[in-house]
Design an enzyme around this catalytic site. Structure first.
Site, PDB file in Angstrom:
ATOM      1  N   GLY A  60       0.672  -1.343  -0.005  1.00  0.00           N
ATOM      2  CA  GLY A  60      -0.063  -0.076   0.221  1.00  0.00           C
ATOM      3  C   GLY A  60       0.862   0.991   0.079  1.00  0.00           C
ATOM      4  O   GLY A  60       0.564   2.060   0.688  1.00  0.00           O
ATOM      5  N   SER A  61       1.936   1.106  -0.768  1.00  0.00           N
ATOM      6  CA  SER A  61       2.882   2.153  -0.909  1.00  0.00           C
ATOM      7  C   SER A  61       2.847   3.405  -1.626  1.00  0.00           C
ATOM      8  O   SER A  61       4.018   3.982  -1.831  1.00  0.00           O
ATOM      9  CB  SER A  61       4.185   1.395  -0.892  1.00  0.00           C
ATOM     10  OG  SER A  61       4.275   0.810  -2.086  1.00  0.00           O
ATOM     11  N   THR A  62       1.695   3.521  -2.319  1.00  0.00           N
ATOM     12  CA  THR A  62       1.496   4.556  -3.354  1.00  0.00           C
ATOM     13  C   THR A  62       0.474   5.682  -2.848  1.00  0.00           C
ATOM     14  O   THR A  62       0.614   6.517  -3.480  1.00  0.00           O
ATOM     15  CB  THR A  62       1.134   4.188  -4.748  1.00  0.00           C
ATOM     16  OG1 THR A  62      -0.058   3.553  -4.452  1.00  0.00           O
ATOM     17  CG2 THR A  62       2.345   3.168  -5.360  1.00  0.00           C
ATOM     18  N   GLY A  64      -1.038   7.669   0.950  1.00  0.00           N
ATOM     19  CA  GLY A  64      -1.072   7.869   2.410  1.00  0.00           C
ATOM     20  C   GLY A  64       0.067   7.522   3.448  1.00  0.00           C
ATOM     21  O   GLY A  64       1.209   7.742   3.075  1.00  0.00           O
ATOM     22  N   ILE A  65      -0.286   6.625   4.514  1.00  0.00           N
ATOM     23  CA  ILE A  65       0.875   6.321   5.388  1.00  0.00           C
ATOM     24  C   ILE A  65       1.893   5.566   4.727  1.00  0.00           C
ATOM     25  O   ILE A  65       3.211   5.583   4.766  1.00  0.00           O
ATOM     26  CB  ILE A  65       0.103   5.346   6.644  1.00  0.00           C
ATOM     27  CG1 ILE A  65      -0.713   6.480   7.407  1.00  0.00           C
ATOM     28  CG2 ILE A  65       1.280   4.846   7.485  1.00  0.00           C
ATOM     29  CD1 ILE A  65      -1.141   5.736   8.627  1.00  0.00           C
ATOM     30  N   ASP A 111      -2.515  -7.094  -6.383  1.00  0.00           N
ATOM     31  CA  ASP A 111      -3.976  -6.655  -5.480  1.00  0.00           C
ATOM     32  C   ASP A 111      -4.210  -7.887  -4.849  1.00  0.00           C
ATOM     33  O   ASP A 111      -4.652  -9.094  -4.949  1.00  0.00           O
ATOM     34  CB  ASP A 111      -5.103  -6.815  -7.121  1.00  0.00           C
ATOM     35  CG  ASP A 111      -6.368  -6.221  -6.288  1.00  0.00           C
ATOM     36  OD1 ASP A 111      -6.664  -6.152  -5.162  1.00  0.00           O
ATOM     37  OD2 ASP A 111      -7.335  -6.222  -7.172  1.00  0.00           O
ATOM     38  N   SER A 191      -5.109  -0.204  13.468  1.00  0.00           N
ATOM     39  CA  SER A 191      -5.833   1.226  13.454  1.00  0.00           C
ATOM     40  C   SER A 191      -6.383   1.258  14.925  1.00  0.00           C
ATOM     41  O   SER A 191      -6.578   0.243  15.790  1.00  0.00           O
ATOM     42  CB  SER A 191      -7.324   0.952  12.641  1.00  0.00           C
ATOM     43  OG  SER A 191      -8.302   2.065  13.148  1.00  0.00           O
ATOM     44  N   TYR A 204     -14.470  -3.901   9.615  1.00  0.00           N
ATOM     45  CA  TYR A 204     -13.093  -3.189   9.295  1.00  0.00           C
ATOM     46  C   TYR A 204     -12.583  -3.168  10.739  1.00  0.00           C
ATOM     47  O   TYR A 204     -11.285  -3.707  11.004  1.00  0.00           O
ATOM     48  CB  TYR A 204     -13.239  -1.802   8.772  1.00  0.00           C
ATOM     49  CG  TYR A 204     -11.989  -0.787   9.007  1.00  0.00           C
ATOM     50  CD1 TYR A 204     -11.035  -1.105   7.995  1.00  0.00           C
ATOM     51  CD2 TYR A 204     -11.749  -0.074  10.271  1.00  0.00           C
ATOM     52  CE1 TYR A 204      -9.910  -0.469   8.148  1.00  0.00           C
ATOM     53  CE2 TYR A 204     -10.423   0.853  10.113  1.00  0.00           C
ATOM     54  CZ  TYR A 204      -9.568   0.401   8.992  1.00  0.00           C
ATOM     55  OH  TYR A 204      -8.548   1.292   9.067  1.00  0.00           O
TER      56      TYR A 204
END
Length: 318
Positions: A60-62, A64-65, A111, A191, A204
């Site tokens: 998920g590196s493109t 936000g965090i 994905d 989270s 979630y």
């Protein structure tokens, strides 16, 4: 008058209270040390390469965090494997990192809603490259607060595959190599919603509670291996994941932007096993845990009802 049962129960209550307070104070002191050390120790910024090794993989590196964390690691001289769905974004992020920090990068398009297939793609393309730091940041959130019957089935399965499956299988994929090398770090991003059931985002929050439990157990299993296994549990951060409310799209004292959050979170790596990753989030965590679970859940439901109203208002006004 103290009777036969009251005194033991009072003693147990006192022990629980003191234990909670000591644990909270210790966590606060650890976090303060982690956040303040780089300001006084000149070698702190470059120590991660020496401590763990020169390569990190971030999911998920493109956005936000994840993206901000990748830049912060690159700033410290670590080469980055970027993993995300969008190949175009991956290429752009890699180019920006290399141009700014002169480290090596590698991109992998995967994905994680595809489950094991995506993890196999990552393992195959990583090949013999030694992954010294694994950052499991990829995650899927609700589009906006919803009742369970409103959430599309595919979104529910994707959420479980991404938030639970990807973290679990990626840890399994790389942890044995780290153990054989006698060093490494795994950062599982959870989270603050893990702290209680979260009505209107029930699935979630449940996946994030899994990450906390899984990470704690994994740390115990590999406690003598030389591997740092960290659990990060941020509260709200100004990212597009929270675009359902404009109130969460403005950086503030309690809601940092992704860059601000990553800067602080990375300072805790190798020093604190469990952290919110950001100092004001640490305060929120402490205050949240003081309340009983039923009250936390009530407050969470109230917050999400407000965010739900925000979303519908945004849809009406454009």
């Amino acid at each position: 008058m103290w009777d036969f049962y009251t005194l033991p129960l009072a003693a147990i209550g006192l022990i629980v209270l003191v234990s909670f307070l000591l644990d909270s104070i210790w966590n606060i002191l650890q976090t303060c040390r982690a956040l303040l050390a780089p300001l006084f120790i000149s070698t702190e910024e470059t120590s991660l390469v020496k401590k763990f090794g020169p390569w990190a993989l971030i999911t998920g590196s493109t956005d936000g965090i994840g993206k901000a964390y990748a830049f912060e690691l690159a700033k410290r001289g670590i080469n980055i494997v970027l993993v995300s769905r969008n190949e175009e974004k991956l290429k752009k992020t890699a180019e920006d990192i290399e141009a700014k920090y002169f480290v090596k990068t590698k991109i992998i398009a995967a994905d994680f809603s595809q489950g094991k297939k995506a993890v196999d793609i990552v393992k195959d393309q990583v090949g013999i490259l030694p992954i010294n730091i694994l950052v499991n940041n990829v995650g899927k959130q609700y589009d906006y607060p919803m009742y369970l019957s409103e959430v599309p089935e595919k979104d529910l399965f994707d959420m479980i595959n991404i938030n639970v499956g990807a973290v679990t299988l990626l840890c399994r994929a790389f942890i044995q190599d780290m153990k054989q090398r006698g060093r490494g770090a795994i950062v599982n991003v959870s989270s603050g919603s893990e702290l209680q059931p979260w009505p209107l985002m029930a699935v979630y929050a449940a996946t994030k509670a899994y990450i906390r439990s899984f990470t704690m157990a994994l740390r115990y299993e590999y406690r003598d291996s030389g591997i740092t296994i960290q659990h990060l549990a941020p509260f709200f951060v100004d990212t597009k994941m929270n675009a359902f409310s404009k109130r969460l799209q403005k950086s503030s004292f309690l809601i940092p932007d992704a860059e601000g959050y990553a800067k602080y979170a990375i300072m805790t790596l190798g020093k604190v096993d469990e952290s919110s990753g950001y100092w004001t989030h640490g305060i929120q965590t402490f205050l949240t845990k003081v309340a009983p679970t039923w009250l936390r859940m009530y407050i969470a439901a109230h917050i999400n009802r407000n965010f739900r109203e925000d979303y519908f208002l945004q849809q009406k006004t454009g």
